[in-house]
Design a protein around this motif. Structure first.
Motif, PDB file in Angstrom:
ATOM      1  N   GLY A 177       0.757  -1.238   0.000  1.00  0.00           N
ATOM      2  CA  GLY A 177       0.000   0.000   0.000  1.00  0.00           C
ATOM      3  C   GLY A 177       0.787   1.287   0.000  1.00  0.00           C
ATOM      4  N   VAL A 178       2.084   1.234  -0.325  1.00  0.00           N
ATOM      5  CA  VAL A 178       2.880   2.471  -0.336  1.00  0.00           C
ATOM      6  C   VAL A 178       2.237   3.483  -1.280  1.00  0.00           C
ATOM      7  N   GLU A 179       2.247   4.740  -0.865  1.00  0.00           N
ATOM      8  CA  GLU A 179       1.652   5.775  -1.716  1.00  0.00           C
ATOM      9  C   GLU A 179       2.447   5.944  -2.996  1.00  0.00           C
ATOM     10  N   HIS A 180       3.775   5.946  -2.869  1.00  0.00           N
ATOM     11  CA  HIS A 180       4.618   6.053  -4.047  1.00  0.00           C
ATOM     12  C   HIS A 180       6.009   5.539  -3.716  1.00  0.00           C
ATOM     13  N   VAL A 181       6.622   4.872  -4.689  1.00  0.00           N
ATOM     14  CA  VAL A 181       7.990   4.398  -4.520  1.00  0.00           C
ATOM     15  C   VAL A 181       8.820   4.863  -5.710  1.00  0.00           C
ATOM     16  N   PHE A 182       9.950   5.471  -5.408  1.00  0.00           N
ATOM     17  CA  PHE A 182      10.926   5.861  -6.421  1.00  0.00           C
ATOM     18  C   PHE A 182      12.015   4.797  -6.458  1.00  0.00           C
ATOM     19  N   ILE A 183      12.401   4.373  -7.654  1.00  0.00           N
ATOM     20  CA  ILE A 183      13.502   3.430  -7.793  1.00  0.00           C
ATOM     21  C   ILE A 183      14.580   4.058  -8.660  1.00  0.00           C
ATOM     22  N   THR A 184      15.832   3.725  -8.365  1.00  0.00           N
ATOM     23  CA  THR A 184      16.936   4.236  -9.162  1.00  0.00           C
ATOM     24  C   THR A 184      17.780   3.088  -9.705  1.00  0.00           C
ATOM     25  N   GLY A 185      18.554   3.417 -10.712  1.00  0.00           N
ATOM     26  CA  GLY A 185      19.501   2.486 -11.297  1.00  0.00           C
ATOM     27  C   GLY A 185      20.366   3.247 -12.278  1.00  0.00           C
ATOM     28  N   ARG A 186      21.441   2.640 -12.698  1.00  0.00           N
ATOM     29  CA  ARG A 186      22.349   3.335 -13.603  1.00  0.00           C
ATOM     30  C   ARG A 186      21.957   3.171 -15.065  1.00  0.00           C
ATOM     31  N   SER A 198       7.934   5.416  -9.748  1.00  0.00           N
ATOM     32  CA  SER A 198       8.671   6.262 -10.683  1.00  0.00           C
ATOM     33  C   SER A 198      10.121   5.807 -10.704  1.00  0.00           C
ATOM     34  N   ALA A 199      10.721   5.842 -11.883  1.00  0.00           N
ATOM     35  CA  ALA A 199      12.121   5.453 -12.039  1.00  0.00           C
ATOM     36  C   ALA A 199      12.958   6.677 -12.360  1.00  0.00           C
ATOM     37  N   VAL A 200      14.086   6.810 -11.673  1.00  0.00           N
ATOM     38  CA  VAL A 200      15.005   7.924 -11.895  1.00  0.00           C
ATOM     39  C   VAL A 200      16.401   7.347 -12.146  1.00  0.00           C
ATOM     40  N   GLN A 201      16.954   7.632 -13.315  1.00  0.00           N
ATOM     41  CA  GLN A 201      18.304   7.149 -13.606  1.00  0.00           C
ATOM     42  C   GLN A 201      19.294   7.909 -12.748  1.00  0.00           C
ATOM     43  N   ALA A 202      20.067   7.175 -11.951  1.00  0.00           N
ATOM     44  CA  ALA A 202      21.026   7.819 -11.052  1.00  0.00           C
ATOM     45  C   ALA A 202      22.088   6.822 -10.628  1.00  0.00           C
ATOM     46  N   ASP A 203      23.307   7.311 -10.537  1.00  0.00           N
ATOM     47  CA  ASP A 203      24.437   6.539 -10.024  1.00  0.00           C
ATOM     48  C   ASP A 203      24.635   6.962  -8.570  1.00  0.00           C
ATOM     49  N   ALA A 204      24.544   6.018  -7.639  1.00  0.00           N
ATOM     50  CA  ALA A 204      24.619   6.349  -6.209  1.00  0.00           C
ATOM     51  C   ALA A 204      25.941   6.988  -5.820  1.00  0.00           C
ATOM     52  N   SER A 205      26.978   6.768  -6.594  1.00  0.00           N
ATOM     53  CA  SER A 205      28.287   7.348  -6.259  1.00  0.00           C
ATOM     54  C   SER A 205      28.485   8.732  -6.859  1.00  0.00           C
ATOM     55  N   ASN A 206      27.500   9.192  -7.638  1.00  0.00           N
ATOM     56  CA  ASN A 206      27.592  10.494  -8.302  1.00  0.00           C
ATOM     57  C   ASN A 206      26.751  11.497  -7.525  1.00  0.00           C
ATOM     58  N   LEU A 207      27.389  12.459  -6.872  1.00  0.00           N
ATOM     59  CA  LEU A 207      26.668  13.378  -6.000  1.00  0.00           C
ATOM     60  C   LEU A 207      25.700  14.270  -6.771  1.00  0.00           C
ATOM     61  N   ALA A 208      26.038  14.625  -8.002  1.00  0.00           N
ATOM     62  CA  ALA A 208      25.115  15.416  -8.820  1.00  0.00           C
ATOM     63  C   ALA A 208      23.854  14.624  -9.137  1.00  0.00           C
ATOM     64  N   ASP A 209      24.015  13.326  -9.400  1.00  0.00           N
ATOM     65  CA  ASP A 209      22.848  12.463  -9.638  1.00  0.00           C
ATOM     66  C   ASP A 209      21.958  12.405  -8.404  1.00  0.00           C
ATOM     67  N   LEU A 210      22.576  12.331  -7.222  1.00  0.00           N
ATOM     68  CA  LEU A 210      21.788  12.283  -5.990  1.00  0.00           C
ATOM     69  C   LEU A 210      21.035  13.595  -5.771  1.00  0.00           C
ATOM     70  N   ASP A 211      21.680  14.709  -6.058  1.00  0.00           N
ATOM     71  CA  ASP A 211      21.007  16.007  -5.935  1.00  0.00           C
ATOM     72  C   ASP A 211      19.794  16.070  -6.864  1.00  0.00           C
ATOM     73  N   LYS A 212      19.970  15.603  -8.090  1.00  0.00           N
ATOM     74  CA  LYS A 212      18.869  15.587  -9.062  1.00  0.00           C
ATOM     75  C   LYS A 212      17.735  14.697  -8.564  1.00  0.00           C
ATOM     76  N   LEU A 213      18.091  13.528  -8.022  1.00  0.00           N
ATOM     77  CA  LEU A 213      17.104  12.590  -7.508  1.00  0.00           C
ATOM     78  C   LEU A 213      16.259  13.223  -6.409  1.00  0.00           C
ATOM     79  N   TYR A 214      16.912  13.841  -5.439  1.00  0.00           N
ATOM     80  CA  TYR A 214      16.155  14.403  -4.315  1.00  0.00           C
ATOM     81  C   TYR A 214      15.377  15.656  -4.709  1.00  0.00           C
ATOM     82  N   ASP A 215      15.847  16.372  -5.709  1.00  0.00           N
ATOM     83  CA  ASP A 215      15.055  17.487  -6.231  1.00  0.00           C
ATOM     84  C   ASP A 215      13.745  16.975  -6.824  1.00  0.00           C
ATOM     85  N   ILE A 216      13.822  15.870  -7.541  1.00  0.00           N
ATOM     86  CA  ILE A 216      12.619  15.275  -8.143  1.00  0.00           C
ATOM     87  C   ILE A 216      11.640  14.826  -7.061  1.00  0.00           C
ATOM     88  N   ILE A 217      12.149  14.123  -6.052  1.00  0.00           N
ATOM     89  CA  ILE A 217      11.278  13.638  -4.976  1.00  0.00           C
ATOM     90  C   ILE A 217      10.639  14.804  -4.230  1.00  0.00           C
TER      91      ILE A 217
END
Length: 251
Positions: A30-39, A57-76
């Motif tokens: 019953g989760v309201e929304h789940v974001f998943i990431t992958g490279r 929702s799927a967001v392309q992101a590399d966990a070791s790339n800090l810019a990718d993480l910033d983009k991910l959390y901006d989206i969320i």
């Protein structure tokens, strides 16, 4: 009523294996929304198709790339404004006997498995709700000696230490932090260990024989344990390492 009704969740490394199975379990609970990431975008597209829900929702992101993480959390933040559950699951493996390990090998694995976990969690904190749940993917490898696995094992020992320290760091916000440590699980990651198919087969057989159940586990078996740690069923559980390993760490 699901165990995760109304929750907003993020799963890094969610395009296959344990991450994908957990996303499916989160939706079922019953989760309201789940974001998943992958490279890889292609793998993410396949995962979304398999989950088949408007609540993912799927967001392309590399966990070791800090810019990718910033983009991910901006989206969320823009789409949902908060995060209740974080499953920091993205990771890679490495095999190499002492004497053959290169600095490139070391940096690659530590950047994803250690640096990536650290900044995935740290950058989530501004939008993370008080009383939320953070789950880190560890491994039975953190406490068992395996040949040619020293670098990978060291990264997972670091993750276990993160959970202990962050449990204390975040206690005022009532954020629970736990480590979920799988044993041998039938995932693309496990099937990719070794330099060839024969080497991988021998490796998996050795792991199977080291468990009390004499088999590898399934991603669904791990995902159900993640749901427990993410939900109020574990409301008095924090700082632990939960092994889902067929008994391998205990025998």
């Amino acid at each position: 009523m699901g165990k995760l009704d109304g929750k907003i969740a993020l799963i890094t490394g969610g395009s296959e294996g344990i991450g994908l199975a957990t996303a499916e379990q989160f939706i079922a609970e019953g989760v309201e929304h789940v974001f998943i990431t992958g490279r890889r975008q292609e793998a993410l597209d396949e995962a979304v198709k398999k989950i088949n829900s408007k609540n993912v929702s799927a967001v392309q992101a590399d966990a070791s790339n800090l810019a990718d993480l910033d983009k991910l959390y901006d989206i969320i933040k823009k789409q949902k404004g908060r995060l209740d559950i974080l499953f920091a699951n993205a990771g890679i493996t490495h095999t190499g006997s002492l004497g053959s390990i290169t600095d490139k090998d070391f940096d690659a694995v530590f950047n994803v498995n250690v640096k990536g976990v650290l900044f995935t969690v740290q950058k989530a904190l501004p939008i993370f709700v008080d009383g939320g749940s953070i789950i880190l993917t560890g491994s039975v490898a953190s406490c068992k000696g395996n040949p040619a696995m020293s670098v990978y094992s060291a990264t997972k020992a670091a993750v276990r230490s993160f959970a202990r320290c962050w449990t204390v760091d975040l206690k005022e916000r009532k954020i629970r932090v736990n480590t979920l440590s799988p044993g041998p699980i039938d995932t693309p990651l496990l099937r990719g260990v070794g330099n060839n198919e024969e080497e991988n087969k021998k490796f998996i057989e050795r792991l199977k024989s080291s468990t009390a159940m004499d088999r590898v586990g399934t991603p669904d078996e791990v995902a159900k344990a993640v749901v427990f740690l993410a939900s109020d069923d574990s409301s008095y559980v924090t700082g632990i390492e939960l092994f889902v390993d067929g008994g391998r760490a205990q025998i």
